[in-house]
Design a protein around this motif. Structure first.
Motif, PDB file in Angstrom:
ATOM      1  N   MET A   1      92.623 -10.119  24.489  1.00 19.68           N
ATOM      2  CA  MET A   1      93.797  -9.490  25.078  1.00 19.68           C
ATOM      3  C   MET A   1      95.008  -9.685  24.180  1.00 19.68           C
ATOM      4  SD  MET A   1      93.453 -10.200  29.163  1.00 19.68           S
ATOM      5  CE  MET A   1      92.174  -9.388  30.108  1.00 19.68           C
ATOM      6  N   ASP A  68      97.149  -5.518  28.668  1.00 19.75           N
ATOM      7  CA  ASP A  68      95.725  -5.642  28.985  1.00 19.75           C
ATOM      8  C   ASP A  68      95.540  -6.466  30.259  1.00 19.75           C
ATOM      9  OD1 ASP A  68      96.081  -6.435  25.782  1.00 19.75           O
ATOM     10  OD2 ASP A  68      94.640  -4.820  26.148  1.00 19.75           O
ATOM     11  N   LEU A  69      96.560  -7.275  30.565  1.00 22.33           N
ATOM     12  CA  LEU A  69      96.494  -8.177  31.706  1.00 22.33           C
ATOM     13  C   LEU A  69      97.780  -8.054  32.510  1.00 22.33           C
ATOM     14  CD1 LEU A  69      95.350 -10.602  33.345  1.00 22.33           C
ATOM     15  CD2 LEU A  69      96.373 -12.109  31.616  1.00 22.33           C
ATOM     16  N   MET A 119      97.166   0.874  32.058  1.00 26.94           N
ATOM     17  CA  MET A 119      96.279  -0.081  31.409  1.00 26.94           C
ATOM     18  C   MET A 119      95.227   0.626  30.553  1.00 26.94           C
ATOM     19  SD  MET A 119      96.061  -2.955  34.449  1.00 26.94           S
ATOM     20  CE  MET A 119      95.643  -4.303  33.337  1.00 26.94           C
ATOM     21  N   ARG A 123      88.952  -0.602  26.604  1.00 33.08           N
ATOM     22  CA  ARG A 123      88.599  -2.012  26.431  1.00 33.08           C
ATOM     23  C   ARG A 123      88.840  -2.765  27.742  1.00 33.08           C
ATOM     24  NH1 ARG A 123      93.480  -1.124  23.846  1.00 33.08           N
ATOM     25  NH2 ARG A 123      95.225  -2.479  24.484  1.00 33.08           N
ATOM     26  N   ARG A 124      88.423  -4.006  27.770  1.00 30.34           N
ATOM     27  CA  ARG A 124      88.563  -4.833  28.961  1.00 30.34           C
ATOM     28  C   ARG A 124      90.031  -5.013  29.330  1.00 30.34           C
ATOM     29  NH1 ARG A 124      89.223 -10.406  30.232  1.00 30.34           N
ATOM     30  NH2 ARG A 124      88.001 -11.088  32.031  1.00 30.34           N
ATOM     31  N   CYS A 125      90.332  -4.863  30.607  1.00 26.63           N
ATOM     32  CA  CYS A 125      91.677  -5.109  31.106  1.00 26.63           C
ATOM     33  C   CYS A 125      91.566  -5.668  32.516  1.00 26.63           C
ATOM     34  CB  CYS A 125      92.543  -3.851  31.062  1.00 26.63           C
ATOM     35  SG  CYS A 125      91.887  -2.466  32.029  1.00 26.63           S
ATOM     36  N   HIS A 170      88.606   3.546  34.384  1.00 27.38           N
ATOM     37  CA  HIS A 170      88.646   2.384  33.486  1.00 27.38           C
ATOM     38  C   HIS A 170      87.322   1.629  33.625  1.00 27.38           C
ATOM     39  CE1 HIS A 170      92.871   3.448  33.906  1.00 27.38           C
ATOM     40  NE2 HIS A 170      93.182   2.650  32.911  1.00 27.38           N
ATOM     41  N   GLY A 173      87.554  -2.044  33.268  1.00 27.17           N
ATOM     42  CA  GLY A 173      88.654  -2.650  34.005  1.00 27.17           C
ATOM     43  C   GLY A 173      88.194  -3.533  35.151  1.00 27.17           C
TER      44      GLY A 173
END
Length: 235
Positions: A1, A68-69, A119, A123-125, A170, A173
């Motif tokens: 992140m 991202d967070l 967001m 990618r990961r969020c 997402h 997500g």
């Protein structure tokens, strides 16, 4: 992140989360009603849970560098006028209950409304809202604290709703509700008398615990409610 946003960064847990994220090397947007910098190295912004336009303005400021967070570290147990959790149904007051729901349920929902679309989709969020174990319906064996319990139960339902909708756009997500445990903050201070010392954590400890839980979440966990140890709390 790379980037995080903390709503409620002037509170005990929010400030500790902001500091821990700065230490991790993230760019940290830190929001409070005053708009002042709560922790060195953050990007302060002003917002008010009761003012949707201020939340929208905050989201717009982050649009070019979306987080991202997102952590919603807001919440109220005792109102500023001293009105505390109801111990019986006779103590319910409609005006006070509405204020609790505005802070604990509606405000976080408005943050989600404006932050989730920003967001990243590739990618990961993670969108995490601080909740409470007492918001669990199945785990409720003592009753009381009607407005607080109900407002957190409603927040947990919204988290589940948002997770279902978020997954459509997402794929990486995660939306989750987190229970930090009993933390030595102004929110819990009036109710710490019966809490064993080993169960009372400092804000810094709580922040590290919560970030460890966030680190371990995956999209299959989205919509869930987890305690500070990473264990799922029943709905």
């Amino acid at each position: 992140m790379r980037t995080a946003a903390v709503f409620g960064a002037s509170g005990g847990i929010g400030r500790a989360l902001s500091a821990a994220l700065v230490d991790r090397g993230l760019t940290v947007w830190a929001g409070s009603r005053s708009g002042e910098e709560p922790v060195d190295g953050t990007r302060p912004f002003r917002f008010d849970l009761s003012d949707e336009e201020s939340i929208m303005d905050a989201a717009d400021a982050m649009r070019d560098d979306p987080p991202d967070l997102v952590i919603v570290a807001t919440g109220v147990l005792t109102l500023p006028d001293g009105t505390g959790p109801e111990r019986s149904v006779k103590a319910i007051d409609g005006v006070a209950m509405a204020r609790i729901f505005a802070a604990n349920t509606i405000g976080p929902a408005l943050i989600a409304k404006h932050m989730l679309p920003l967001m990243p989709r590739d990618r990961r969020c993670v969108f995490a809202a601080l909740s409470a174990r007492v918001g669990s319906i199945r785990d409720n064996r003592l009753g009381g604290w009607h407005s607080y319990r109900a407002s957190k139960a409603a927040l947990n339902m919204l988290v589940r709703n948002f997770a279902i909708e978020f997954a459509r756009t997402h794929k990486h997500g995660i939306v989750a509700a987190l229970h930090p445990g009993t933390v030595d903050t102004a929110l819990s201070e009036p109710f710490q008398g019966n809490v064993p010392d080993r169960q009372l954590t400092t804000p810094s400890q709580a922040a590290e615990n919560l970030l460890a839980v966030i680190d371990g979440l995956s999209p299959v966990d989205s919509g869930g409610h987890f305690d500070w140890k990473g264990e799922a709390i029943p709905a």
